[in-house]
Design a protein around this motif. Structure first.
Motif, PDB file in Angstrom:
ATOM      1  N   GLU A 106      -3.209   9.413   7.342  1.00 62.37           N
ATOM      2  CA  GLU A 106      -3.065   7.877   7.423  1.00 62.37           C
ATOM      3  C   GLU A 106      -2.215   7.231   7.577  1.00 62.37           C
ATOM      4  O   GLU A 106      -1.750   6.571   8.159  1.00 62.37           O
ATOM      5  N   PRO A 153       0.047   4.899   1.505  1.00 57.96           N
ATOM      6  CA  PRO A 153      -0.943   5.489   2.333  1.00 57.96           C
ATOM      7  C   PRO A 153      -0.745   7.065   2.013  1.00 57.96           C
ATOM      8  O   PRO A 153       0.661   7.443   2.195  1.00 57.96           O
ATOM      9  N   LEU A 201      -0.831   5.338  11.833  1.00 58.52           N
ATOM     10  CA  LEU A 201      -0.111   4.023  11.040  1.00 58.52           C
ATOM     11  C   LEU A 201       1.229   3.675  11.741  1.00 58.52           C
ATOM     12  O   LEU A 201       1.986   4.268  11.644  1.00 58.52           O
ATOM     13  N   THR A 239       0.553  -1.103   0.156  1.00 60.64           N
ATOM     14  CA  THR A 239      -0.374   0.275  -0.139  1.00 60.64           C
ATOM     15  C   THR A 239       1.171   1.471   0.019  1.00 60.64           C
ATOM     16  O   THR A 239       1.663   1.750   0.198  1.00 60.64           O
TER      17      THR A 239
END
Length: 380
Positions: free
Chosen positions: A176, A172, A180, A170
């Protein structure tokens, strides 16, 4: 010059790609050179993972062998063994990676993520050093971990493989990413690529990985040693783990043959017993060659007594110690009683000295002295 598009980041299983040469630089020393492409499937060395190998094929069919790959300021350079005149900017080229080489690195790298994540979960250990070597993966942890702890972590890591969970890639957003929790050895500027293995690890990484954990096959810790306040591990995954198991089986078979034991015989002690008997016979012959007082050949008695003076112990995994007493007469009123211990590796088939079994010669000497005093008190 434009940056090279990295096809391997979105699809690690892509083996070939057409591209256009952006730049070509000759190397007068090697006769080869380096080539930059607009896009590539070749992973450049970095993050503990070696560069890909493979070929670049020009439009006229000329094949250039890629021996190394590096990235500089977003441009990926492919080191090649030759640089013909047709390899010029604007020329079409097809890049093909050595898939066997690449997949091995994918297995090792994903396996390292799984094990590192498990060690972090179980012991709070940070991975402070990582490199995929030609034989094994080197991992350095920030904290010491016991042998029992490593066995538990190894089992937990392999359970993640058996569950065959997906390996997720991913990108982000900054918001985000801020929310995380993930592992990272350094601060990263720009877009961060996150590799997530559910149940095991979340880590910032630019390397190539398997699509699911089942493709890693197996994780095996070969060795561990104390290193800078933590432990240094030697680890193999996937095909390397299989080859290591096959090599170990082959070595055990060789040892069995050396000891005149059947390959499937589990009573290794009996094989060692026969081997030790041969050692004793050779020792007896050697003693018999020595000249005694006044040039007389000495007599020897009770060179080997399997029933009363023979002991087998297992001081550690893969090591058998054979302790026996040798009584010999070399003249005078009394004979000589020698207590001998032979340490034998079941893995390599080699005799081991005390220093091979301990961290330092001083430790071996101290333990040997303590053992000798204990044995003398026990036996006499």
């Amino acid at each position: 010059m434009q940056r090279t598009e990295k096809y391997f980041e979105n699809d690690a299983f892509r083996k070939t790609a057409a591209g256009v040469i952006l730049a070509a630089e000759a190397d007068a020393k090697t006769g080869g050179g380096r080539i930059a492409l607009d896009g590539t499937v070749f992973y450049p060395e970095g993050g503990g993972q070696p560069a890909d190998r493979g070929t670049l094929t020009l439009a006229d069919g000329t094949v250039l062998h890629v021996t190394d790959v590096h990235e500089t300021n977003g441009i990926i350079w492919h080191t090649v063994d030759a640089l013909p005149e047709t390899a010029q900017p604007g020329a079409a080229v097809t890049g093909t990676i050595d898939w066997e080489w690449r997949f091995d690195k994918m297995q090792q790298h994903t396996g390292e993520h799984i094990l590192s994540g498990i060690l972090h979960q179980m012991f709070g250990a940070e991975n402070v050093g990582f490199h995929i070597g030609s034989d094994a993966v080197r991992m350095d942890t920030s904290v010491p971990i016991s042998a029992e702890g490593l066995r538990e972590a190894e089992l937990a890591a392999n359970r993640i493989i058996w569950e065959n969970v997906p390996v997720l890639i991913t990108y982000p957003t900054p918001e985000e990413l801020a929310a995380l929790t993930y592992r990272s050895k350094k601060e990263i500027a720009g877009q961060v690529r996150i590799v997530t293995i559910p149940g095991a690890d979340v880590c910032a990484c630019c390397g190539t990985h398997t699509a699911a954990t089942g493709q890693v096959g197996q994780i095996k810790i070969l060795t561990s040693e104390n290193y800078k306040g933590g432990v240094r591990l030697s680890v193999v995954c996937g095909g390397r783990a299989l080859r290591e198991a096959q090599a170990m089986r082959s070595r055990q078979a060789d040892i069995g043959a050396l000891l005149s034991a059947k390959a499937d015989q589990t009573a290794v002690d009996e094989a060692i017993r026969r081997w030790a008997t041969d050692v004793a016979d050779a020792y007896e012959k050697e003693v018999g060659k020595a000249d005694g007082p006044d040039g007389e050949k000495p007599s020897s008695y009770g060179m080997w007594d399997l029933t009363g003076l023979f002991e087998l112990t297992r001081p550690s995994e893969g090591v058998v110690s054979v302790t026996f007493s040798v009584y010999s007469y070399t003249g005078g009123a009394h004979g000589n009683l020698d207590i001998m211990t032979l340490n034998y590796s079941l893995i390599t088939g080699q005799r081991l000295g005390l220093v091979d079994l301990f961290e330092t010669p001083e430790t071996a000497l101290n333990l040997m002295s303590a053992w000798s005093r204990q044995e003398l008190a026990r036996r006499f």
